[in-house]
Write a protein that holds these residues in place. Sequence first.
Motif, short mmCIF file in Angstrom:
data_model
loop_
_atom_site.label_atom_id
_atom_site.label_comp_id
_atom_site.label_asym_id
_atom_site.label_seq_id
_atom_site.Cartn_x
_atom_site.Cartn_y
_atom_site.Cartn_z
N PHE A 32 20.65 -40.79 37.90
CA PHE A 32 19.60 -41.11 38.96
C PHE A 32 20.29 -40.59 40.13
O PHE A 32 21.61 -40.66 40.56
CB PHE A 32 19.66 -42.53 39.02
N ASP A 33 19.26 -40.26 41.15
CA ASP A 33 19.58 -40.25 42.69
C ASP A 33 19.73 -41.66 43.27
O ASP A 33 19.22 -42.62 42.67
CB ASP A 33 18.57 -39.20 43.18
N LEU A 34 20.36 -41.70 44.35
CA LEU A 34 20.33 -43.10 44.94
C LEU A 34 19.40 -43.47 46.05
O LEU A 34 18.35 -44.22 45.60
CB LEU A 34 21.92 -43.13 45.68
N ASP A 35 19.47 -42.70 47.11
CA ASP A 35 18.55 -43.00 48.10
C ASP A 35 17.18 -42.71 47.91
O ASP A 35 16.56 -41.83 47.80
CB ASP A 35 19.20 -42.49 49.43
N ASN A 36 16.35 -43.71 48.14
CA ASN A 36 15.04 -43.70 48.08
C ASN A 36 14.52 -43.34 46.39
O ASN A 36 13.23 -43.03 45.95
CB ASN A 36 14.23 -42.72 49.01
N THR A 37 15.32 -43.56 45.63
CA THR A 37 15.15 -43.20 44.11
C THR A 37 15.38 -44.52 43.59
O THR A 37 14.21 -45.15 42.96
CB THR A 37 15.83 -42.38 43.59
N ILE A 38 16.40 -45.29 43.48
CA ILE A 38 16.77 -46.52 43.09
C ILE A 38 17.04 -47.62 44.17
O ILE A 38 17.13 -48.82 43.71
CB ILE A 38 17.82 -46.48 42.12
N GLY A 116 14.91 -38.40 40.62
CA GLY A 116 15.10 -38.31 42.14
C GLY A 116 13.92 -38.16 42.67
O GLY A 116 12.96 -37.71 42.27
N ASP A 117 14.00 -38.35 43.98
CA ASP A 117 12.73 -38.30 44.94
C ASP A 117 12.80 -37.06 45.73
O ASP A 117 11.59 -36.91 46.54
CB ASP A 117 12.58 -39.42 45.64
N GLN A 118 13.63 -36.09 45.49
CA GLN A 118 13.53 -34.99 46.26
C GLN A 118 13.52 -33.69 45.47
O GLN A 118 14.36 -33.40 44.64
CB GLN A 118 14.75 -35.15 47.49
N LEU A 119 12.31 -32.85 46.02
CA LEU A 119 12.34 -31.55 44.99
C LEU A 119 13.41 -30.52 45.37
O LEU A 119 13.77 -30.06 44.60
CB LEU A 119 10.85 -31.08 45.67
N THR A 121 16.66 -30.98 46.41
CA THR A 121 17.98 -31.47 45.98
C THR A 121 18.03 -31.87 44.59
O THR A 121 18.54 -31.24 43.68
CB THR A 121 18.43 -32.61 46.71
N ASP A 122 17.33 -33.02 44.15
CA ASP A 122 17.26 -33.41 42.81
C ASP A 122 16.49 -32.67 41.69
O ASP A 122 17.36 -32.24 40.72
CB ASP A 122 16.63 -34.78 42.91
N VAL A 123 15.40 -32.13 42.06
CA VAL A 123 14.77 -31.22 41.01
C VAL A 123 15.23 -29.94 41.03
O VAL A 123 15.43 -29.48 39.96
CB VAL A 123 13.24 -31.28 41.33
#
Length: 168
Positions: A32-38, A116-119, A121-123
């Motif tokens: 999991f990503d942290l900020d704005n994901t969980i 994650g919520d960011q394309l 970085t996370d994706v």
Amino acid sequence: MYRLLCPNALVESLFDIDFEQLKNQGIKGIIFDLDNTIIPWDSSDMCPTICAWLEQVAAQGFKISIVSNNWHKRVRKIAQRLDVPFVARAYKPAKNGFRRALSVMSLGANEAAVVGDQLFTDVLGGNRLGLCTIWVKPLNPQEFVGTKIQRYMERWAVKLLRAKGLMR
Ligand SMILES: [Mg+2]
């Protein structure tokens, strides 16, 4: 190149993630990503509903870890509360943070998913390593100014991916 920006799944909220399907795909761990994901990016504590939901995910047999670009202290606090391993200052989309998380979970890249919520970085980072990538809508519409710029670029990327028929 464009395919690296394409998530395997796109969901409105964490609660829409289909864990049965992930299990059938052979996924055994979730990064999991942290900020704005969980957790909302400006918040220092987790919402109890998401905490409980993460416990349920773990109870289904999934290993869980956190990979965040945020500072060590903030990430550690949340990871300790959830009792899960973490990598802070991961510099996503760099692969190294994801690799470290995989190693701690003792899983191969084909056995883990990134949420994650960011394309960009996370994706992008997850896809670079061949992980299953799940793009989730951000928890808090208010964001860090650098993230707002990224959101603008994400909208542009989504338009492009849709035009190329790579994303619905
Ligand atoms: Mg995030």
